[in-house]
Enzyme design. Sequence first.
Site, PDB file in Angstrom:
ATOM      1  N   LYS A 192       0.831  -1.210   0.000  1.00 22.81           N
ATOM      2  CA  LYS A 192       0.000   0.000   0.000  1.00 22.81           C
ATOM      3  C   LYS A 192       0.867   1.263   0.000  1.00 22.81           C
ATOM      4  CE  LYS A 192      -2.231  -1.066   3.855  1.00 22.81           C
ATOM      5  NZ  LYS A 192      -1.660  -2.366   4.273  1.00 22.81           N
ATOM      6  N   ARG A 267      -9.428   0.595   9.320  1.00 24.71           N
ATOM      7  CA  ARG A 267      -9.062  -0.788   9.609  1.00 24.71           C
ATOM      8  C   ARG A 267     -10.141  -1.486  10.441  1.00 24.71           C
ATOM      9  NH1 ARG A 267      -3.002   0.200   9.485  1.00 24.71           N
ATOM     10  NH2 ARG A 267      -2.001  -1.834   9.298  1.00 24.71           N
ATOM     11  N   ARG A 306      11.633  -6.470   4.745  1.00 26.71           N
ATOM     12  CA  ARG A 306      11.517  -5.040   5.045  1.00 26.71           C
ATOM     13  C   ARG A 306      12.038  -4.750   6.448  1.00 26.71           C
ATOM     14  NH1 ARG A 306       5.665  -2.181   4.740  1.00 26.71           N
ATOM     15  NH2 ARG A 306       5.392  -3.032   6.824  1.00 26.71           N
ATOM     16  N   ARG A 312      11.674  -1.706  11.911  1.00 32.15           N
ATOM     17  CA  ARG A 312      10.393  -1.745  12.627  1.00 32.15           C
ATOM     18  C   ARG A 312      10.278  -3.030  13.434  1.00 32.15           C
ATOM     19  NH1 ARG A 312       5.475  -0.385   8.613  1.00 32.15           N
ATOM     20  NH2 ARG A 312       4.401  -1.491  10.290  1.00 32.15           N
ATOM     21  N   ARG A 324      -0.619  -9.449  13.474  1.00 35.43           N
ATOM     22  CA  ARG A 324      -1.168  -8.366  12.633  1.00 35.43           C
ATOM     23  C   ARG A 324      -2.144  -8.952  11.611  1.00 35.43           C
ATOM     24  NH1 ARG A 324       4.292  -5.830  10.785  1.00 35.43           N
ATOM     25  NH2 ARG A 324       3.098  -4.320   9.576  1.00 35.43           N
TER      26      ARG A 324
END
Length: 368
Positions: A192, A267, A306, A312, A324
């Site tokens: 996204k 969300r 990533r 992160r 998640r």
Amino acid sequence: MIKLHDKYFKPFLSEKEILKAVQKIADEIAVDYKDETPIFVGVLNGAFMFVADFLKAYQHPCEVSFVKLSSYRGLTSTGIVETLLDVPENIEGRSIIILEDIIDTGHTLQELVHLFSNTNAKEFKIASLFHKPDIYKGEYAIDYVGIEIPNKFIVGYGLDYKELGRNLREVYQLNQQHMINLVLFGKPGAGKGTQASFLKEKYNLKHISTGDVFRYNIKNGTELGTLAKSYIDKGDLVPDEVTIKMLEDEVDKNPDASGFIFDGFPRTTAQAEALDIFLQSKDMKINATIALEANDEVLIQRLLERGKVSGRPDDQDEEKIRNRFDEYNEKTAPLKDYYEDMAKFQSVNGIGSVAEITERLKKVIDSL
Ligand code: AMP
């Protein structure tokens, strides 16, 4: 409808309504100051027309002067204020009344208060023809207000869009009909954010990633960041009240946007409903929700990759990633039905090269 540069504006306040508000302020000030000689200080450039009409409506002894600050570049407030024309001299012991065309966030006002707090004026008051109470963040109470307006971008009667429109006798507001607002939908790692950065350039849209806003707040140690951190680190969703308020603030910061890409919001169903109500109140709407589809195993690999570069914590641990996904399946996936029922849901294959996926998205957007 009128066009200034690239944007369309429609009538908002008539000349008569404006002059009535000017007269109202003049009458209120006259009650308070008719027995002395106040100094009115207009704030250039926007207030020149207001000052002229105000003085014609204020028929008691007074003086007039101007200051000039600079805070707007195009449409958006940068928050940076410079003084270009300083406070008048000989204001010792005098009553100063600032004449502003519009007070929105209050950045300029804060600077004005600061400028005059260093002088030995007797008294300092603020009169503003227009005021946007919804987005005003200042502490200073505005003493005289002509008309309270919602947070719409306006031009005319001294106010400009990139310097055009100041000579209009009426006030116009930005026409939102040409806006495109998109929700980019998909699981964590679906791409996204990557796609949003291409689409925002191509369609001149403002990209709002709620995840990015949270991370920005965490990095800067704000109250919001501290609150959100414990949820984000575990891979849980941040509570709706907090997230919805934050999203609304981000939209309000961009009254000039040609449209938005919402990335990572909504969300939950509560967020989707709140977004619809909020947009409706601004004459805006979601045009489409576009889902980037990819299977979990591909996504987990992408996120772990990533995580090596992003640092992160929620990308580095497979268990957090799976949490998640669970949050997504339980709370976010039902939004597919929500948008499908409104005929606003479109799916795009999210597997392939970045450029290939961008092309697929463009096809969908161009067909809207
Ligand atoms: P993202 O960068 O979109 O993957 O978001 C990272 C994290 O921020 C999520 O796992 C949530 O903890 C939090 N977050 C972002 N957007 C929202 C939202 N709309 N509602 C609740 N929490 C969110």
